[in-house]
Design a protein around this motif. Sequence first.
Motif, PDB file in Angstrom:
ATOM      1  N   SER A  59       8.557   2.462   4.358  1.00 49.27           N
ATOM      2  CA  SER A  59       7.601   1.723   3.297  1.00 49.27           C
ATOM      3  C   SER A  59       6.467   0.946   4.225  1.00 49.27           C
ATOM      4  O   SER A  59       5.536   0.645   3.169  1.00 49.27           O
ATOM      5  CB  SER A  59       8.520   0.757   2.398  1.00 49.27           C
ATOM      6  OG  SER A  59       9.173  -0.049   3.128  1.00 49.27           O
ATOM      7  N   ASP A  60       6.844   0.492   5.143  1.00 48.23           N
ATOM      8  CA  ASP A  60       5.667  -0.347   5.763  1.00 48.23           C
ATOM      9  C   ASP A  60       4.628   0.471   6.622  1.00 48.23           C
ATOM     10  O   ASP A  60       4.634   1.510   6.869  1.00 48.23           O
ATOM     11  CB  ASP A  60       6.376  -1.493   6.456  1.00 48.23           C
ATOM     12  CG  ASP A  60       5.737  -2.765   6.339  1.00 48.23           C
ATOM     13  OD1 ASP A  60       6.169  -3.582   5.734  1.00 48.23           O
ATOM     14  OD2 ASP A  60       4.463  -2.847   6.876  1.00 48.23           O
ATOM     15  N   PRO A 108      -1.970  -7.545   6.914  1.00 45.69           N
ATOM     16  CA  PRO A 108      -2.199  -6.202   6.166  1.00 45.69           C
ATOM     17  C   PRO A 108      -3.965  -5.716   6.419  1.00 45.69           C
ATOM     18  O   PRO A 108      -4.790  -6.864   6.593  1.00 45.69           O
ATOM     19  CB  PRO A 108      -2.416  -7.044   4.848  1.00 45.69           C
ATOM     20  CG  PRO A 108      -1.569  -8.156   4.851  1.00 45.69           C
ATOM     21  CD  PRO A 108      -1.604  -8.608   6.292  1.00 45.69           C
ATOM     22  N   GLY A 150      -5.901   6.388   3.977  1.00 46.53           N
ATOM     23  CA  GLY A 150      -5.007   5.353   3.046  1.00 46.53           C
ATOM     24  C   GLY A 150      -3.846   6.464   2.775  1.00 46.53           C
ATOM     25  O   GLY A 150      -2.819   5.806   1.715  1.00 46.53           O
ATOM     26  N   SER A 157       0.690  -3.359   5.800  1.00 40.55           N
ATOM     27  CA  SER A 157       0.029  -2.229   4.695  1.00 40.55           C
ATOM     28  C   SER A 157      -1.330  -2.021   5.178  1.00 40.55           C
ATOM     29  O   SER A 157      -2.038  -2.606   5.994  1.00 40.55           O
ATOM     30  CB  SER A 157       0.029  -2.861   3.259  1.00 40.55           C
ATOM     31  OG  SER A 157       1.177  -2.760   2.763  1.00 40.55           O
ATOM     32  N   VAL A 158      -2.046  -0.875   4.553  1.00 35.57           N
ATOM     33  CA  VAL A 158      -3.329  -0.184   4.970  1.00 35.57           C
ATOM     34  C   VAL A 158      -3.888   0.169   3.916  1.00 35.57           C
ATOM     35  O   VAL A 158      -3.471   0.918   2.963  1.00 35.57           O
ATOM     36  CB  VAL A 158      -3.237   0.836   6.322  1.00 35.57           C
ATOM     37  CG1 VAL A 158      -4.576   1.239   6.239  1.00 35.57           C
ATOM     38  CG2 VAL A 158      -2.605   0.134   7.507  1.00 35.57           C
ATOM     39  N   SER A 176      -7.360   1.774   2.740  1.00 33.29           N
ATOM     40  CA  SER A 176      -8.568   2.460   3.302  1.00 33.29           C
ATOM     41  C   SER A 176      -9.525   2.670   2.078  1.00 33.29           C
ATOM     42  O   SER A 176      -9.298   3.093   0.940  1.00 33.29           O
ATOM     43  CB  SER A 176      -8.357   3.886   3.899  1.00 33.29           C
ATOM     44  OG  SER A 176      -9.329   4.716   4.292  1.00 33.29           O
ATOM     45  N   MET A 180      -8.299   5.871  12.087  1.00 34.52           N
ATOM     46  CA  MET A 180      -8.530   5.626  10.761  1.00 34.52           C
ATOM     47  C   MET A 180      -9.840   6.195  10.497  1.00 34.52           C
ATOM     48  O   MET A 180     -10.575   7.143   9.838  1.00 34.52           O
ATOM     49  CB  MET A 180      -8.118   4.596   9.916  1.00 34.52           C
ATOM     50  CG  MET A 180      -6.465   4.492   9.787  1.00 34.52           C
ATOM     51  SD  MET A 180      -6.365   2.699   9.256  1.00 34.52           S
ATOM     52  CE  MET A 180      -6.906   2.886   7.432  1.00 34.52           C
ATOM     53  N   LYS A 186      -0.126  -1.315  -5.752  1.00 36.34           N
ATOM     54  CA  LYS A 186      -0.293  -0.329  -4.866  1.00 36.34           C
ATOM     55  C   LYS A 186      -1.806  -0.841  -4.169  1.00 36.34           C
ATOM     56  O   LYS A 186      -1.909  -0.606  -3.038  1.00 36.34           O
ATOM     57  CB  LYS A 186      -0.265   0.910  -5.204  1.00 36.34           C
ATOM     58  CG  LYS A 186      -0.255   2.012  -4.092  1.00 36.34           C
ATOM     59  CD  LYS A 186      -0.195   3.474  -4.526  1.00 36.34           C
ATOM     60  CE  LYS A 186      -0.171   4.302  -3.409  1.00 36.34           C
ATOM     61  NZ  LYS A 186       0.807   4.421  -2.378  1.00 36.34           N
ATOM     62  N   THR A 244      -0.329   7.958   2.155  1.00 36.21           N
ATOM     63  CA  THR A 244       1.133   7.583   2.879  1.00 36.21           C
ATOM     64  C   THR A 244       1.346   8.531   4.030  1.00 36.21           C
ATOM     65  O   THR A 244       2.313   8.026   4.859  1.00 36.21           O
ATOM     66  CB  THR A 244       2.332   7.528   1.852  1.00 36.21           C
ATOM     67  OG1 THR A 244       2.155   8.998   1.275  1.00 36.21           O
ATOM     68  CG2 THR A 244       1.803   6.440   0.670  1.00 36.21           C
ATOM     69  N   SER A 253       0.895  -1.156  -0.046  1.00 36.80           N
ATOM     70  CA  SER A 253      -0.260  -0.034  -0.155  1.00 36.80           C
ATOM     71  C   SER A 253       0.758   1.460   0.013  1.00 36.80           C
ATOM     72  O   SER A 253       0.344   2.266  -0.339  1.00 36.80           O
ATOM     73  CB  SER A 253      -0.941   0.065   1.129  1.00 36.80           C
ATOM     74  OG  SER A 253      -0.125   0.228   2.382  1.00 36.80           O
ATOM     75  N   VAL A 254       2.019   1.166   0.073  1.00 33.02           N
ATOM     76  CA  VAL A 254       2.981   2.329   0.461  1.00 33.02           C
ATOM     77  C   VAL A 254       3.968   2.612  -0.907  1.00 33.02           C
ATOM     78  O   VAL A 254       3.891   3.322  -1.498  1.00 33.02           O
ATOM     79  CB  VAL A 254       3.713   2.303   1.511  1.00 33.02           C
ATOM     80  CG1 VAL A 254       4.747   3.572   1.978  1.00 33.02           C
ATOM     81  CG2 VAL A 254       2.886   2.314   2.910  1.00 33.02           C
ATOM     82  N   LEU A 255       4.755   1.394  -1.113  1.00 33.25           N
ATOM     83  CA  LEU A 255       5.584   1.734  -2.217  1.00 33.25           C
ATOM     84  C   LEU A 255       5.078   0.959  -3.263  1.00 33.25           C
ATOM     85  O   LEU A 255       5.815   1.054  -4.449  1.00 33.25           O
ATOM     86  CB  LEU A 255       6.986   0.829  -1.589  1.00 33.25           C
ATOM     87  CG  LEU A 255       7.796   1.465  -0.290  1.00 33.25           C
ATOM     88  CD1 LEU A 255       8.851   0.777  -0.204  1.00 33.25           C
ATOM     89  CD2 LEU A 255       7.927   2.811  -0.756  1.00 33.25           C
ATOM     90  N   LYS A 309       1.254  -6.951   1.491  1.00 39.93           N
ATOM     91  CA  LYS A 309       2.525  -6.888   2.802  1.00 39.93           C
ATOM     92  C   LYS A 309       1.919  -6.486   4.052  1.00 39.93           C
ATOM     93  O   LYS A 309       1.101  -5.572   4.175  1.00 39.93           O
ATOM     94  CB  LYS A 309       3.210  -5.275   2.066  1.00 39.93           C
ATOM     95  CG  LYS A 309       4.347  -5.411   2.857  1.00 39.93           C
ATOM     96  CD  LYS A 309       5.653  -4.560   2.100  1.00 39.93           C
ATOM     97  CE  LYS A 309       6.770  -4.513   3.160  1.00 39.93           C
ATOM     98  NZ  LYS A 309       7.718  -3.423   2.690  1.00 39.93           N
ATOM     99  N   ALA A 310       2.612  -7.049   4.853  1.00 42.52           N
ATOM    100  CA  ALA A 310       2.335  -6.905   6.277  1.00 42.52           C
ATOM    101  C   ALA A 310       2.623  -5.448   6.599  1.00 42.52           C
ATOM    102  O   ALA A 310       3.464  -4.904   6.244  1.00 42.52           O
ATOM    103  CB  ALA A 310       3.457  -7.702   7.057  1.00 42.52           C
TER     104      ALA A 310
END
Lengths: 696, 262
Positions: free
Chosen positions: B40-41, A111, B94, A81-82, A84, B82, A59, B96, A42-44, A78-79
Amino acid sequence: MKRRSKAILPLVILVSLLLTSLVSGAVSPIARAAGTTYYVDSVLGNDSSAGTSEASAWKTLTKVNTMSFTPGDRILLKAGSVWSDQYLDLKGSGAEGSPIVVDQYGSGSKPLIHFGNTSVNGEGFGVRLRNVSYWEINNLEITSGQQPTDMRRHGVLVVGEGADAGSFRHIHIKNLSIHDIFGTDRRTGGINFHARGTNTALESTWDGILIENNTIINVADTGIQTMTDAFSNNAWTHKSDAFKNVVIRGNYVEKIHRDGILVRAGVSPLIEYNTTNAIGNACDVNTGVVSYLDHIAVVAAQWAYYTTGAVFQYNEAFDTRKLEGDGQPWDFDVQVKGSVYQYNYSHNNQGGTLLVMNDTDENIFRYNISQNDLDANGAFHLTSGGGNLYIYNNIIYRSGTQNRALTHASNTGMAYYKNNIFYNGASGQYTNSPRMTYDHNSFYGLNSSVANDPYKIVGDPKFVSPNTATGRATADGYKLLPTSPLIDAGVMVAANGGKDFFGNPLYNGAPDIGAFEYQGTIPQPVTIFSDDFEDNDFSDWTVSGGSWNLTTDGSLALSQNTASGEAIAYTGNASWDDYTYSARIKLLTASGNVGLLFRYMDNSNYYTLRLNDSGDKLELYKKSGGAMTLVSSAGYAVTPGQWAAMKVTVSGNVITGYVDGVQLLQWTDASPLPAGKIGIRMHTSAARMDDVKVVQ
Amino acid sequence: MIQTNRKKNYLFFVGGILVLLVLVLLGVRWFGQPPASVISDGIMEQTQFPQDADAVVATVDGAPVTLEEFKVRLPKHRAEIMTYFQQTYGCDPGGTDFWSTPCGGEAPFARLKAVTLRLLIEDRVRELAADRAGIPVAIGYDAFLKEWEAENRTRADRLAAGQVIYGPREYSEPAYYRYVVSSTILGLKQWLLEHDRPPTEEQLRQAYADSVSGQSAPPAFEAVRDALAQQWSEERYESWFKAQLEQAEIEVNQQVYEGIML
């Protein structure tokens, strides 16, 4: 969808097969498709990337939802990750031996799919498996949070509907954390399987469902459920078999608005090792935001509906609420047949222990422990129209103020209560009905004499340490002490499941009463005196009053022939204290009496358990210091001229009397006579005695 | 009552400076943004915690809320925060930079910390109250972990021996935490019922009258009697627990608490 190079793919498969054959020695009969692994971060991540490596992860879940996956594919989230306002709406099907797998990669928090107020065709979900087979969903956290919009919401929705409805297979849902999801009707909640459609639509079924090790907390309406619209569609045929090979195992379900775990239309589902807690109107919710929750009535914790062959075992259920009715942990609901609850533990449930609804039949409730369930509907509630029900070797323990009925019967089938322990700490009643039988149950506490059990035992069961099942894994306090009167005191039950609540094999000697089969060796009683008078000698008996001789009555018997005044014959040792004394007795005088003497010290100090034809009673008298006092009695049809097998057990200050193998009375003496001989006594009566035995 | 222990703060401050110097010497970046590969996580990898393994974030009547416990519970409340920011301010959870950027005048990470601390304080207050009431309970995270591990060991041993257990064959830490919290609350409610008087018939009838007011077809009193008694018990517990919270002596170690940052 980007794929590996076609030139490389056959090579990969070949190498995989070679490796498999090297490891296993033979190629598996079902070749597992290699599939593709996709990564989502979700981030990278970047949806323009290939998605096939961690470095080229996608993503969004929106990207995942555009794909149709094929056998052997894996979608790894990915652990940490979020996502929304996103959800997984998964498409494509795996194949036998090659399911499509959703799981996490990396370490850290699961996740998180926070699907918020999103919806598809008016309903929200974290994960949807619509008209697909062979999927395995693992290690996700799913929530919507409290949303003001009124709609159906699901943590996981597995649905068959529309033109692609049909027969689906192999859906595994494991290690999900589902919480704070609130929907508007009973087809919503944590994990929902739903064969959905109108009467003219295609019907769906599933074969191979595993719902394992999930945590479901604060959800409306139901925690885990299977459902088919066949119940309202006449043309649909799978009202009782829409779901086959269902296993629901190891889930923790808490704070649920309606039911905890509900299997409808199942064939032999296995529901085991689950815990449900706070079931029924129990959501922690801000009603200013979530204002649309249904009014809830009649819930249960873990139950089945229109299902055959269900096995519920090793489950725990507590804090199920009675809402205008019900509120039990366990429930054989409508059209449940040939099903079993066994080795389950319930406590603090408001509605009682077991609900049995109409159109049920041949169900078994065995080796369960109910520790202080409350009793809004009594311990057992069997509604009208139920069929045969077998209730055996359970422990119903109540030390609180529960005072409603401990047993119950329907108005149609039979309820068979065998080998159960009813520990009645308050004033609970027992039901007697032509629609029920009692056989070798233990009734302790008030009203113990009420139940029509010819082989009842009313003494203290002598648990090791009852009401202490707080160690979660065990209920060892409900084992029996070696001195328990319930050991070897039960009746054999065929096809009994093979083990007790604690895993011990059945039986060790004669069956025990309760959920524990005692494993130790019980000291065998030793006969310390016996006399059948066949030696034509009664010189070792001392007589007082009456006229005594030996006479043939089938065999030689001791006879007292004068029906006037008191007549006593006694023998034995004055130091005998605790023993069981039995003999055959025949009263010869109409309206007369005759009884066993025990702890006989002298003519002014003894007990006697006697048959009294006047009034048809079994009576227990104590004579102390010359004063004779009736201390206990029970109805018994005395027939002069007929032999009766009398038995009395005296243990410490407790005296228990039996006739023809049936316990009829028990009395506790606050200041007992300590010891004494045995004998026979009558007054204004003639009587005979034979086959005398004293055991310790 | 929340207080700051100034003496302890001073000691922690001096200690913190020393740790900082050592870390700087070792070339580790302590303040400021961590490397991109770390950020990144999820929230846990964005969060920096003080390095003292035995650090205490707060004490409740002397019982510690440890940093280790805080670390475990922090991510469990992320979904709640959230939802709050999305619904209260229309923020995008959501994004980053969601956790690091104030939204609606509030910092999501600060709120996450505050919610975590509040719930941990409630845990400690509940545990101490249960202990006073004679209800068996593990006090503090170390004791809880030991109990959890022992519970799972017992389950595994019994299963291996062919014996029966009930409930999951192995409890996850979060599920066991919920099980323990629920069981403790249930025990306290029963304890309160035994030590207070249960609601009178008059009180229940008044509660019934209040609950059905305005309903055109209300259920009969007897039908909802048990539910009303349950509600009475819930409310009694809530008010009693609120009083326990207010009476508790709470000291937050600001040095450690403020040291938990993005």
